[in-house]
Design an enzyme around this catalytic site. Structure first.
Site, PDB file in Angstrom:
ATOM      1  N   ALA A  13       0.819  -1.224   0.000  1.00 37.05           N
ATOM      2  CA  ALA A  13       0.000   0.000   0.000  1.00 37.05           C
ATOM      3  C   ALA A  13       0.846   1.266   0.000  1.00 37.05           C
ATOM      4  O   ALA A  13       0.313   2.372  -0.042  1.00 37.05           O
ATOM      5  CB  ALA A  13      -0.933  -0.005   1.207  1.00 37.05           C
ATOM      6  N   ARG A  18       8.602   7.840  -5.200  1.00 38.48           N
ATOM      7  CA  ARG A  18       9.893   8.019  -5.883  1.00 38.48           C
ATOM      8  C   ARG A  18       9.939   7.406  -7.280  1.00 38.48           C
ATOM      9  O   ARG A  18      10.859   7.666  -8.038  1.00 38.48           O
ATOM     10  CB  ARG A  18      11.031   7.463  -5.009  1.00 38.48           C
ATOM     11  CG  ARG A  18      11.442   8.435  -3.918  1.00 38.48           C
ATOM     12  CD  ARG A  18      12.456   7.835  -2.992  1.00 38.48           C
ATOM     13  NE  ARG A  18      11.834   6.881  -2.061  1.00 38.48           N
ATOM     14  CZ  ARG A  18      12.522   6.098  -1.239  1.00 38.48           C
ATOM     15  NH1 ARG A  18      13.846   6.119  -1.250  1.00 38.48           N
ATOM     16  NH2 ARG A  18      11.889   5.276  -0.428  1.00 38.48           N
ATOM     17  N   GLN A  75      -5.736  -0.672   3.174  1.00 43.42           N
ATOM     18  CA  GLN A  75      -5.229   0.169   4.252  1.00 43.42           C
ATOM     19  C   GLN A  75      -5.708   1.589   3.961  1.00 43.42           C
ATOM     20  O   GLN A  75      -5.300   2.192   2.959  1.00 43.42           O
ATOM     21  CB  GLN A  75      -3.693   0.107   4.297  1.00 43.42           C
ATOM     22  CG  GLN A  75      -3.098   0.886   5.448  1.00 43.42           C
ATOM     23  CD  GLN A  75      -1.581   1.023   5.340  1.00 43.42           C
ATOM     24  OE1 GLN A  75      -0.993   0.784   4.287  1.00 43.42           O
ATOM     25  NE2 GLN A  75      -0.941   1.399   6.440  1.00 43.42           N
ATOM     26  N   GLY A 104       5.674  -6.044  -1.379  1.00 39.86           N
ATOM     27  CA  GLY A 104       5.365  -6.106  -2.811  1.00 39.86           C
ATOM     28  C   GLY A 104       6.446  -5.530  -3.690  1.00 39.86           C
ATOM     29  O   GLY A 104       6.429  -5.708  -4.904  1.00 39.86           O
ATOM     30  N   GLY A 140      16.379  -0.295   8.086  1.00 38.69           N
ATOM     31  CA  GLY A 140      16.348  -0.570   9.520  1.00 38.69           C
ATOM     32  C   GLY A 140      17.543  -1.451   9.899  1.00 38.69           C
ATOM     33  O   GLY A 140      17.882  -2.381   9.174  1.00 38.69           O
ATOM     34  N   SER A 406       8.055 -12.774 -59.042  1.00 38.83           N
ATOM     35  CA  SER A 406       8.232 -11.553 -58.258  1.00 38.83           C
ATOM     36  C   SER A 406       7.113 -10.554 -58.479  1.00 38.83           C
ATOM     37  O   SER A 406       6.520 -10.490 -59.552  1.00 38.83           O
ATOM     38  CB  SER A 406       9.553 -10.892 -58.642  1.00 38.83           C
ATOM     39  OG  SER A 406      10.607 -11.751 -58.278  1.00 38.83           O
TER      40      SER A 406
HETATM   41  C1  UD1 Z   1      10.827  -0.908   6.164  1.00 32.91           C
HETATM   42  C2  UD1 Z   1      11.307  -1.294   7.528  1.00 32.91           C
HETATM   43  C3  UD1 Z   1      12.837  -1.272   7.552  1.00 32.91           C
HETATM   44  C4  UD1 Z   1      13.372  -2.208   6.477  1.00 32.91           C
HETATM   45  C5  UD1 Z   1      12.783  -1.839   5.126  1.00 32.91           C
HETATM   46  C6  UD1 Z   1      13.178  -2.851   4.108  1.00 32.91           C
HETATM   47  C7  UD1 Z   1       9.594  -0.453   9.002  1.00 32.91           C
HETATM   48  C8  UD1 Z   1       9.237   0.567   9.990  1.00 32.91           C
HETATM   49  N1  UD1 Z   1      10.790  -0.351   8.487  1.00 32.91           N
HETATM   50  O1  UD1 Z   1      11.287   0.386   5.868  1.00 32.91           O
HETATM   51  O2  UD1 Z   1      13.313  -1.686   8.807  1.00 32.91           O
HETATM   52  O3  UD1 Z   1      14.803  -2.094   6.437  1.00 32.91           O
HETATM   53  O4  UD1 Z   1      11.346  -1.835   5.210  1.00 32.91           O
HETATM   54  O5  UD1 Z   1      12.740  -2.429   2.854  1.00 32.91           O
HETATM   55  O6  UD1 Z   1       8.821  -1.345   8.737  1.00 32.91           O
HETATM   56  N2  UD1 Z   1       3.729  -0.191   3.221  1.00 32.91           N
HETATM   57  C9  UD1 Z   1       2.357  -0.242   3.317  1.00 32.91           C
HETATM   58  N3  UD1 Z   1       1.711   0.703   4.040  1.00 32.91           N
HETATM   59  C10 UD1 Z   1       2.379   1.705   4.673  1.00 32.91           C
HETATM   60  C11 UD1 Z   1       3.782   1.744   4.570  1.00 32.91           C
HETATM   61  C12 UD1 Z   1       4.434   0.781   3.843  1.00 32.91           C
HETATM   62  O7  UD1 Z   1       1.708  -1.129   2.752  1.00 32.91           O
HETATM   63  O8  UD1 Z   1       1.710   2.522   5.320  1.00 32.91           O
HETATM   64  C13 UD1 Z   1       4.408  -1.240   2.439  1.00 32.91           C
HETATM   65  C14 UD1 Z   1       5.139  -0.693   1.253  1.00 32.91           C
HETATM   66  O9  UD1 Z   1       4.306  -0.751   0.100  1.00 32.91           O
HETATM   67  C15 UD1 Z   1       6.314  -1.651   1.119  1.00 32.91           C
HETATM   68  C16 UD1 Z   1       6.573  -2.097   2.547  1.00 32.91           C
HETATM   69  O10 UD1 Z   1       5.394  -1.805   3.267  1.00 32.91           O
HETATM   70  O11 UD1 Z   1       5.985  -2.765   0.349  1.00 32.91           O
HETATM   71  C17 UD1 Z   1       7.778  -1.409   3.167  1.00 32.91           C
HETATM   72  O12 UD1 Z   1       7.543  -0.023   3.170  1.00 32.91           O
HETATM   73  P1  UD1 Z   1       8.703   1.013   2.847  1.00 32.91           P
HETATM   74  O13 UD1 Z   1       8.186   2.389   3.074  1.00 32.91           O
HETATM   75  O14 UD1 Z   1       9.319   0.690   1.554  1.00 32.91           O
HETATM   76  O15 UD1 Z   1       9.789   0.601   3.929  1.00 32.91           O
HETATM   77  P2  UD1 Z   1      10.360   1.471   5.098  1.00 32.91           P
HETATM   78  O16 UD1 Z   1       9.254   1.922   6.004  1.00 32.91           O
HETATM   79  O17 UD1 Z   1      11.236   2.487   4.532  1.00 32.91           O
END
Ligand code: UD1
Ligand code: CA
Length: 460
Positions: A13, A18, A75, A104, A140, A406
């Site tokens: 979600a 980016r 969500q 995803g 993380g 041809s």
């Molecule tokens: C998260 C982890 C981080 C890890 C990284 C790996 C947390 C707080 N941090 O970082 O420790 O190193 O992933 O990629 O979890 N998503 C939702 N709903 C939201 C937010 C995110 O569905 O509200 C989904 C995104 O689509 C994605 C995944 O969760 O597939 C990870 O979200 P993203 O924002 O990429 O990761 P970080 O929060 O930066």
């Protein structure tokens, strides 16, 4: 053996800003397949119980999953990964023991790694996949105590200078006990640098509850690399193609330059085939033994049999090329083309729904559409089938050993029987019987005493 039941939740979600795209991030294709589809396919190897978390406006994501058994959770607002998993909770059945959380946007993860994670996990405990990244920026970090036991995960923006030096990172892949999730997710708060509900906090909760916390390390970084922007997407795609090239090389296929080889789908190639540079293979491609593929070919959904030669700059889509046939350079085989053995399709020849019997040829500048040719036919340069009358398509059928001179125009529906011979430059509108010559052109006449126009000096 416990038959503990596993559900998979794919978090998808996130906004994906980016990517700077109208298309949701997880629908961007990696090597021809949308990232989310790759993740779901991997998940299927472990469980049939799959839930994808999407944002309310991601209608395209939901329609991409419509014909599957995958369930969807929405969500409402993107408030962090913990909130995303909470959105999936109502969809997780009461019989589920463990929940596998995937992202995803991590498209190259392999089921074998997840199998390893499952094997390392006690049903009541938690576990996660970690990796050591040379540059862990933005990810993380895994916190461990003096004994090396995991104590928690800290996000980059919440980390101290010392914690930022840790290169062991959280891949975002976890296995969690279903029984704890209501409690743990209910206790998350937004008291962190990003003001989000962090799913990572549940690791700390598990430690505090004295539950077993296990981890496995994934050494193959491509497998656990997430995609946030287009640069990362294409880098991962390049890696995918490079690996396929290395596999082919190891199996006895020459890929002239793994850095100039693209595969966007499934590809099977037999031994002693040589693939020159800058070819793109998409969809399902099956290539036999001792085939030569020249430089700059684009080949999609095709089967190419043993010993065939595909000369440079050929475009093949939805076609079968029989053993020993030669195609190109600059040929275009379209959907429904079926070449028998030892056929020849030369430069600037286009075929569509054309079946050629063994040894038939169209060597230069021709169009064969909705055509069936027997064996040993020869279609001269510049010949076309007029298969379309503006409303419907009509067939052209040639028997065996037919010779078409041809620049002939074959107006379909049309039948040229065995050994029929068409005089060059003919427009053929009706059947030519066996062993007959068809001539369909104005008779030539020469004009005696004709005067060639002269240039005049006066302007007119
Ligand atoms: C998260 C982890 C981080 C890890 C990284 C790996 C947390 C707080 N941090 O970082 O420790 O190193 O992933 O990629 O979890 N998503 C939702 N709903 C939201 C937010 C995110 O569905 O509200 C989904 C995104 O689509 C994605 C995944 O969760 O597939 C990870 O979200 P993203 O924002 O990429 O990761 P970080 O929060 O930066
Ligand atoms: Ca985030």
């Amino acid at each position: 053996m416990s038959a503990s039941s596993l559900a998979v939740v794919v978090l998808a979600a996130g906004k994906g800003t980016r990517m700077r795209s109208n298309l949701p991030k997880v629908l961007h294709p990696l090597a021809g397949v949308p990232m989310l589809k790759r993740v779901v396919n991997t998940a299927r190897e472990l469980s049939e119980d799959i839930i994808v978390v999407t944002s309310p406006d991601a209608e395209t994501v939901r329609s991409a999953l419509v014909d599957t058994d995958v369930r969807i959770a929405v969500q409402e607002r993107q408030r962090g990964t913990g909130d995303a998993l909470a959105a999936a909770l109502p969809a997780i059945g009461a019989d589920v023991d463990q929940v596998l959380v995937l992202c995803g946007d991590v498209p190259l993860l392999k089921a074998a790694t997840l199998q390893r994670l499952l094997a390392a996990t006690l049903t009541e405990g938690v576990s996660l996949v970690t990796a050591r990244f040379p540059d862990p920026t933005g990810l993380g970090r895994i916190l461990r105590d003096g004994q090396g036991c995991i104590t928690g995960i800290v996000e980059e923006r919440d980390a101290t200078v010392a914690e930022r030096r840790i290169d062991e990172i959280n891949t975002g892949i976890y296995l969690l006990p279903r029984a704890q999730l209501e409690d743990w997710l209910g206790r998350l708060d937004v008291g962190n640098a990003q003001g989000e509900y962090y799913l990572t906090d549940v690791i700390r909760f598990a430690v505090e509850a004295d539950l077993p916390v296990a981890s496995i390390t994934c050494d193959d970084l491509a497998e656990v690399t997430g995609v946030n922007d287009r640069a990362q997407l294409v880098r991962l795609e390049r890696e995918f193609s490079r690996r396929k090239a290395e596999q082919l090389l190891a199996s006895g296929v020459t890929v002239m330059d793994p850095a100039r080889f693209d595969v966007r789908g499934d590809m099977h190639v037999e031994q002693d085939t040589v693939i020159d540079v800058n070819c793109v293979f998409s969809g399902k491609v099956v290539i036999g033994r001792e085939v030569q593929i020249g430089a700059h070919c684009v080949i999609e959904d095709a089967t190419i049999d043993d010993g065939a030669v595909i000369a440079p700059f050929t475009h093949i889509n939805g076609a079968h090329v029989g053993a020993g046939s030669r195609v190109g350079p600059f040929a275009r085989l379209r959907e429904g083309t079926d070449l028998g053995e030892h056929c020849r399709i030369g430069n600037f020849v286009e075929t569509k729904k054309a079946r050629l019997g063994a040894g038939s040829k169209a060597n230069h500048l021709a169009y064969l559409g909705d055509a069936t040719l027997g064996e040993g036919c020869n279609v001269g340069a510049g010949t076309i089938t007029c298969n379309y009358d503006g409303i419907a398509k009509h067939p052209t059928v040639l028997g065996d050993d037919v010779f078409v001179g041809s620049n002939s125009t074959l107006v379909a529906p049309l039948n040229l029987a065995d050994r029929a011979y068409v005089a060059a430059g003919s427009t053929i509108t009706s059947r030519v019987p066996e062993d007959s010559l068809g001539v369909g052109r104005a008779r030539q006449r020469n004009i005696d005493g004709w005067k060639r126009p002269k240039k005049t000096t006066e302007a007119d």
